[in-house]
Write a protein that holds these residues in place. Structure first.
Motif, PDB file in Angstrom:
ATOM      1  N   ASN A 177       0.816  -1.226   0.000  1.00 16.80           N
ATOM      2  CA  ASN A 177       0.000   0.000   0.000  1.00 16.80           C
ATOM      3  C   ASN A 177       0.846   1.273   0.000  1.00 16.80           C
ATOM      4  O   ASN A 177       0.309   2.384   0.085  1.00 16.80           O
ATOM      5  CB  ASN A 177      -0.962   0.018   1.189  1.00 16.80           C
ATOM      6  CG  ASN A 177      -0.242   0.000   2.528  1.00 16.80           C
ATOM      7  OD1 ASN A 177       0.988   0.055   2.579  1.00 16.80           O
ATOM      8  ND2 ASN A 177      -1.009  -0.081   3.604  1.00 16.80           N
ATOM      9  N   LYS A 178       2.162   1.116  -0.067  1.00 16.99           N
ATOM     10  CA  LYS A 178       3.103   2.230  -0.204  1.00 16.99           C
ATOM     11  C   LYS A 178       2.933   3.289   0.888  1.00 16.99           C
ATOM     12  O   LYS A 178       3.044   4.496   0.627  1.00 16.99           O
ATOM     13  CB  LYS A 178       2.947   2.893  -1.592  1.00 16.99           C
ATOM     14  CG  LYS A 178       3.083   1.937  -2.758  1.00 16.99           C
ATOM     15  CD  LYS A 178       4.407   1.197  -2.738  1.00 16.99           C
ATOM     16  CE  LYS A 178       4.538   0.199  -3.885  1.00 16.99           C
ATOM     17  NZ  LYS A 178       5.768  -0.623  -3.787  1.00 16.99           N
ATOM     18  N   ASP A 179       2.709   2.828   2.123  1.00 19.80           N
ATOM     19  CA  ASP A 179       2.580   3.772   3.224  1.00 19.80           C
ATOM     20  C   ASP A 179       3.877   3.951   3.998  1.00 19.80           C
ATOM     21  O   ASP A 179       3.917   4.630   5.028  1.00 19.80           O
ATOM     22  CB  ASP A 179       1.459   3.356   4.175  1.00 19.80           C
ATOM     23  CG  ASP A 179       1.736   2.018   4.870  1.00 19.80           C
ATOM     24  OD1 ASP A 179       2.729   1.347   4.504  1.00 19.80           O
ATOM     25  OD2 ASP A 179       0.948   1.645   5.760  1.00 19.80           O
ATOM     26  N   GLY A 180       4.947   3.297   3.528  1.00 19.43           N
ATOM     27  CA  GLY A 180       6.244   3.487   4.135  1.00 19.43           C
ATOM     28  C   GLY A 180       6.561   2.587   5.300  1.00 19.43           C
ATOM     29  O   GLY A 180       7.654   2.669   5.871  1.00 19.43           O
ATOM     30  N   VAL A 181       5.624   1.715   5.676  1.00 21.60           N
ATOM     31  CA  VAL A 181       5.880   0.770   6.764  1.00 21.60           C
ATOM     32  C   VAL A 181       5.396  -0.619   6.344  1.00 21.60           C
ATOM     33  O   VAL A 181       4.531  -0.768   5.478  1.00 21.60           O
ATOM     34  CB  VAL A 181       5.179   1.181   8.083  1.00 21.60           C
ATOM     35  CG1 VAL A 181       5.764   2.464   8.636  1.00 21.60           C
ATOM     36  CG2 VAL A 181       3.673   1.302   7.885  1.00 21.60           C
ATOM     37  N   ILE A 182       5.995  -1.646   6.971  1.00 25.45           N
ATOM     38  CA  ILE A 182       5.631  -3.031   6.693  1.00 25.45           C
ATOM     39  C   ILE A 182       4.911  -3.587   7.919  1.00 25.45           C
ATOM     40  O   ILE A 182       5.443  -3.541   9.031  1.00 25.45           O
ATOM     41  CB  ILE A 182       6.873  -3.891   6.402  1.00 25.45           C
ATOM     42  CG1 ILE A 182       7.690  -3.300   5.243  1.00 25.45           C
ATOM     43  CG2 ILE A 182       6.471  -5.337   6.102  1.00 25.45           C
ATOM     44  CD1 ILE A 182       6.956  -3.232   3.934  1.00 25.45           C
ATOM     45  N   VAL A 183       3.706  -4.107   7.710  1.00 26.21           N
ATOM     46  CA  VAL A 183       2.969  -4.735   8.800  1.00 26.21           C
ATOM     47  C   VAL A 183       3.070  -6.252   8.662  1.00 26.21           C
ATOM     48  O   VAL A 183       3.508  -6.771   7.634  1.00 26.21           O
ATOM     49  CB  VAL A 183       1.485  -4.290   8.821  1.00 26.21           C
ATOM     50  CG1 VAL A 183       1.385  -2.797   9.083  1.00 26.21           C
ATOM     51  CG2 VAL A 183       0.793  -4.664   7.516  1.00 26.21           C
TER      52      VAL A 183
ATOM     53  N   LEU B  56       7.071  -2.128  10.828  1.00 30.48           N
ATOM     54  CA  LEU B  56       8.497  -2.060  10.548  1.00 30.48           C
ATOM     55  C   LEU B  56       8.775  -0.990   9.503  1.00 30.48           C
ATOM     56  O   LEU B  56       8.186  -1.002   8.417  1.00 30.48           O
ATOM     57  CB  LEU B  56       9.014  -3.410  10.037  1.00 30.48           C
ATOM     58  CG  LEU B  56       8.804  -4.627  10.934  1.00 30.48           C
ATOM     59  CD1 LEU B  56       9.430  -5.860  10.276  1.00 30.48           C
ATOM     60  CD2 LEU B  56       9.373  -4.403  12.320  1.00 30.48           C
ATOM     61  N   THR B  57       9.667  -0.083   9.832  1.00 28.37           N
ATOM     62  CA  THR B  57      10.126   0.876   8.836  1.00 28.37           C
ATOM     63  C   THR B  57      11.264   0.252   8.045  1.00 28.37           C
ATOM     64  O   THR B  57      11.858  -0.756   8.461  1.00 28.37           O
ATOM     65  CB  THR B  57      10.642   2.159   9.509  1.00 28.37           C
ATOM     66  OG1 THR B  57      11.785   1.826  10.316  1.00 28.37           O
ATOM     67  CG2 THR B  57       9.561   2.781  10.389  1.00 28.37           C
ATOM     68  N   LYS B  58      11.581   0.840   6.915  1.00 26.65           N
ATOM     69  CA  LYS B  58      12.705   0.337   6.133  1.00 26.65           C
ATOM     70  C   LYS B  58      13.991   0.436   6.943  1.00 26.65           C
ATOM     71  O   LYS B  58      14.843  -0.469   6.892  1.00 26.65           O
ATOM     72  CB  LYS B  58      12.846   1.125   4.831  1.00 26.65           C
ATOM     73  CG  LYS B  58      13.992   0.625   3.949  1.00 26.65           C
ATOM     74  CD  LYS B  58      14.152   1.455   2.687  1.00 26.65           C
ATOM     75  CE  LYS B  58      13.037   1.226   1.701  1.00 26.65           C
ATOM     76  NZ  LYS B  58      13.312   1.910   0.394  1.00 26.65           N
TER      77      LYS B  58
END
Length: 344
Positions: free
Chosen positions: A101-107, A314-316
């Motif tokens: 979803n390109k929100d900058g975080v990984i769930v 998780l952020t990059k």
């Protein structure tokens, strides 16, 4: 050894080992080759696992399991040849692909979706490779005689005096699996049926084959059950074959702690009726547990180990900080997930 918390293509030394992929798993999965097999045991179908590696080895966490689950085994091996800097750079590209979803975080769900994608890709790729290797007929099917000749060198029935007689047990075992995979019973396998043959742990109607082959490999006295000693011997045998395996701590009798843990697992969890041995149903619950999702467990594990601020995301930056948990490098296989144009 096959583990209940992770049976693919495979075997556990710890209760928390995710051993069934890719799978292997990485399994997994069973690999058939064009040359005449030299080892019967390699034909055991594996639990539905994310990796052939143990998640814990000698009482220590094994990062190779996470690498296989996150990348796939072949890609994980490629990563092992990269410098740490290159590994991080390529991992950053993967993170962008996972962030749907390109929100900058990984769930956790996005990680789970990625891990499942990696496992599906392995199975499809492996099936395609083996399918081409066995040269299907004009109607895009493969018959048993062709498979047997390609695999064992001859299509003769394995009777005494036949050149295939020394492979009798392996041929009969493969034939049994072949007939189970032959869903329409026409004596030939389509590519979809061939995938079930190669990766029976992935097909519901093939689960009994996974159980049967596991039982045959471990049940040394032929009584139709797996005793505690057979269970331990099978794990210990794998351990002896692994020259790089560390025994870890031992108890006062000199037995590795992981063996003690496995004894407790067998007695308290695997042996449901407490008769001192595992029957087929107990074996099935051990290697193919219906209430255990390997992808979810691995995704949760990766988040738990990486989420520094405990916000469940998780952020990059967090992922790259713990890059060696996700991927290898020359200091700790990839490539394909970067270059392939299939849609995730």
């Amino acid at each position: 050894m096959i583990s209940p918390i992770i049976f693919l293509q495979m075997r556990s030394k710890q209760a928390m080992k995710f051993n069934i992929f890719i799978l292997v798993v990485f399994t997994i999965s069973t690999v058939y080759c064009s040359a005449i097999p030299t080892n019967e045991k390699k034909h055991r179908s594996h639990e539905k696992s994310l990796s052939d590696e143990d998640h814990n080895t000698g009482g220590h966490h094994n990062p190779d399991y996470d690498h296989d689950a996150f990348l796939g085994h072949d890609e994980a091996e490629t990563f092992d040849q990269l410098s740490p800097e290159e590994s991080k750079a390529r991992l950053a590209i993967i993170v962008d692909k996972i962030d749907k979803n390109k929100d900058g975080v990984i769930v956790e769900q996005e990680l789970k979706d990625w891990i499942q994608y990696v496992q599906r890709r392995y199975i499809v790729t492996d099936t395609e490779r083996m399918w081409k290797d066995h040269e299907p007929e004009y109607d895009d099917t493969l018959n048993w005689e062709s498979y047997q000749k390609r695999t064992f060198g001859y299509s003769d029935e394995p009777k005494e005096g036949s050149p295939t007689f020394e492979y009798k047990d392996m041929i009969e075992r493969d034939l049994r699996r072949w007939q189970k995979a032959d869903h329409n019973s026409d004596g030939k396998l389509s590519k979809e049926e061939f995938q079930d043959f190669l990766h029976p742990e992935e097909a519901e109607h093939m689960r009994d084959i996974v159980v049967m082959e596991t039982l045959e490999d471990i049940d040394k006295d032929g009584d139709g059950h797996i005793s505690l000693q057979e269970y331990i011997d099978d794990i210990w045998g794998d351990d002896e074959d692994d020259e790089d395996d560390e025994e870890g701590e031992t108890d006062k009798d000199g037995e590795p702690e992981w063996v003690k843990t496995e004894r407790e697992q067998f007695t308290n969890y695997r042996d449901k009726d407490h008769d001192g041995k595992l029957n087929k149903q107990e074996i099935k619950e051990w290697i193919i547990p219906e209430d255990y999702d390997h992808s979810s467990a691995e995704a949760a594990h990766l988040v738990r180990q990486t989420d520094e601020n405990r916000d469940g995301k998780l952020t990059k930056e967090e992922i790259l900080e713990k890059y060696d948990l996700f991927v290898g490098s020359q200091a700790t296989d990839f490539g394909e997930a970067l270059t392939k144009h299939d849609e995730f």
